[in-house]
Design an enzyme around this catalytic site. Sequence first.
Site, PDB file in Angstrom:
ATOM      1  N   HIS A 122       0.813  -1.228   0.000  1.00 41.62           N
ATOM      2  CA  HIS A 122       0.000   0.000   0.000  1.00 41.62           C
ATOM      3  C   HIS A 122       0.842   1.271   0.000  1.00 41.62           C
ATOM      4  CE1 HIS A 122      -3.674  -2.396   1.722  1.00 41.62           C
ATOM      5  NE2 HIS A 122      -3.408  -2.672   0.467  1.00 41.62           N
ATOM      6  N   SER A 192      -7.076  -7.572   9.448  1.00 44.03           N
ATOM      7  CA  SER A 192      -8.489  -7.962   9.539  1.00 44.03           C
ATOM      8  C   SER A 192      -8.877  -8.831   8.346  1.00 44.03           C
ATOM      9  CB  SER A 192      -9.382  -6.722   9.611  1.00 44.03           C
ATOM     10  OG  SER A 192      -9.102  -5.862   8.533  1.00 44.03           O
ATOM     11  N   ASN A 216      -3.266 -13.106  15.604  1.00 41.62           N
ATOM     12  CA  ASN A 216      -4.141 -11.933  15.667  1.00 41.62           C
ATOM     13  C   ASN A 216      -4.783 -11.881  17.046  1.00 41.62           C
ATOM     14  OD1 ASN A 216      -6.329  -9.971  15.097  1.00 41.62           O
ATOM     15  ND2 ASN A 216      -5.778 -10.329  12.971  1.00 41.62           N
TER      16      ASN A 216
HETATM   17  P1  OAD Z   1      -7.227  -3.319  10.324  1.00 42.32           P
HETATM   18  O1  OAD Z   1      -7.279  -2.154  11.237  1.00 42.32           O
HETATM   19  O2  OAD Z   1      -8.379  -3.554   9.416  1.00 42.32           O
HETATM   20  O3  OAD Z   1      -7.070  -4.659  11.180  1.00 42.32           O
HETATM   21  C1  OAD Z   1      -6.120  -4.783  12.202  1.00 42.32           C
HETATM   22  C2  OAD Z   1      -6.156  -6.219  12.698  1.00 42.32           C
HETATM   23  O4  OAD Z   1      -5.151  -6.367  13.678  1.00 42.32           O
HETATM   24  C3  OAD Z   1      -7.481  -6.638  13.366  1.00 42.32           C
HETATM   25  O5  OAD Z   1      -7.826  -7.942  12.942  1.00 42.32           O
HETATM   26  C4  OAD Z   1      -7.147  -6.616  14.865  1.00 42.32           C
HETATM   27  O6  OAD Z   1      -7.877  -7.596  15.590  1.00 42.32           O
HETATM   28  C5  OAD Z   1      -5.674  -6.970  14.849  1.00 42.32           C
HETATM   29  N1  OAD Z   1      -4.879  -6.440  15.962  1.00 42.32           N
HETATM   30  C6  OAD Z   1      -5.015  -5.261  16.610  1.00 42.32           C
HETATM   31  N2  OAD Z   1      -4.055  -5.103  17.529  1.00 42.32           N
HETATM   32  C7  OAD Z   1      -3.269  -6.209  17.464  1.00 42.32           C
HETATM   33  C8  OAD Z   1      -2.094  -6.646  18.146  1.00 42.32           C
HETATM   34  N3  OAD Z   1      -1.532  -5.898  19.089  1.00 42.32           N
HETATM   35  N4  OAD Z   1      -1.575  -7.845  17.801  1.00 42.32           N
HETATM   36  C9  OAD Z   1      -2.145  -8.619  16.838  1.00 42.32           C
HETATM   37  N5  OAD Z   1      -3.246  -8.262  16.172  1.00 42.32           N
HETATM   38  C10 OAD Z   1      -3.807  -7.076  16.465  1.00 42.32           C
HETATM   39  O7  OAD Z   1      -5.856  -3.237   9.528  1.00 42.32           O
HETATM   40  P2  OAD Z   1      -5.436  -3.938   8.161  1.00 42.32           P
HETATM   41  O8  OAD Z   1      -5.972  -5.312   8.067  1.00 42.32           O
HETATM   42  O9  OAD Z   1      -3.974  -3.764   8.038  1.00 42.32           O
HETATM   43  O10 OAD Z   1      -5.428   0.429   3.557  1.00 42.32           O
HETATM   44  O11 OAD Z   1      -6.169  -3.034   7.103  1.00 42.32           O
HETATM   45  C11 OAD Z   1      -5.953  -3.265   5.750  1.00 42.32           C
HETATM   46  C12 OAD Z   1      -5.978  -1.969   4.989  1.00 42.32           C
HETATM   47  O12 OAD Z   1      -7.204  -1.287   5.263  1.00 42.32           O
HETATM   48  C13 OAD Z   1      -4.909  -0.961   5.409  1.00 42.32           C
HETATM   49  O13 OAD Z   1      -3.678  -1.185   4.780  1.00 42.32           O
HETATM   50  C14 OAD Z   1      -5.528   0.337   4.990  1.00 42.32           C
HETATM   51  C15 OAD Z   1      -6.931   0.126   5.473  1.00 42.32           C
HETATM   52  O14 OAD Z   1      -7.916   0.852   4.847  1.00 42.32           O
HETATM   53  C16 OAD Z   1      -5.230   1.621   2.983  1.00 42.32           C
HETATM   54  O15 OAD Z   1      -5.155   2.658   3.606  1.00 42.32           O
HETATM   55  C17 OAD Z   1      -5.110   1.534   1.503  1.00 42.32           C
END
Ligand code: OAD
Length: 243
Positions: A122, A192, A216
């Site tokens: 990204h 997520s 996660n």
């Molecule tokens: P999310 O914010 O959607 O998800 C974060 C994930 O990490 C969730 O499943 C939480 O349960 C988990 N989580 C939180 N704290 C944690 C910890 N300390 N240890 C382990 N797990 C933990 O973030 P992404 O999946 O990265 O895109 O989101 C994907 C994309 O959506 C991002 O890159 C961004 C966003 O819109 C753009 O901006 C293009």
Amino acid sequence: MDSLVSVTEEARRRLGEARSVAVLTGAGISADSGVPTFRGPEGLWRSFRPEELATPEAFLRDPNLVWEWYDWRRGKVAACRPNPAHDAIVRLESRVPRFSLLTQNVDGLHREAGSQNVIELHGNIWKVRCTNCHEVGDNRDVPIQVPPHCETCGGLLRPHIVWFGESLDPDDIRAAFEAAESCEVFLVVGTSGIVQPAASFVSTAKRAGAFVIEANLDPTPNTWIVDVHLSGRAAEVLPSLID
Ligand code: OAD
């Protein structure tokens, strides 16, 4: 309890024996460094609307607003350091012959920790791209001048980030799918699992025969297809899995 211990042991063994490993990370891995995630109770998308801040249309409409938001996020990331989960991935890379790290994170913390073979799907919050001459450059100014302009041609700069409605770099997608299809172990951490195409790397790896481990805090849409789900904070789970 016994079965939890044995699945964790199985995950450790598989990772220890693998000669090719791919890792996919999301915002959860940087949460332990203090970088806000996107979803969840305190996620950025709870307080901000992506269509107003993270789309090409939003930038065309109001570049200053978009830059102010990125400037605020850059300030937050600048105060954060890699955590033990980032460090554990660096150690994993150093001992596995074929290793790829696919990250959705734009914070640059994997490279700062020392990861080498990183695909930043990204983009990167410390890079800027000229909307006129398309040159990509580094910019670590905090605060950044809003809006910033290109030193080469004077054009308006934008964050070098893939926004909603934009396509990922085709070379990155190709390399990511190749890594997912050819690895023995696929480790997915702190995402997520709902943003494509990154979300589909997990099922791709599974279909191709990889042993898939998810770390996660919470269950995700990927949890039912992975071989092992390790529940907990990345900064605690990863060092114990990898070392
Ligand atoms: P999310 O914010 O959607 O998800 C974060 C994930 O990490 C969730 O499943 C939480 O349960 C988990 N989580 C939180 N704290 C944690 C910890 N300390 N240890 C382990 N797990 C933990 O973030 P992404 O999946 O990265 O895109 O989101 C994907 C994309 O959506 C991002 O890159 C961004 C966003 O819109 C753009 O901006 C293009």
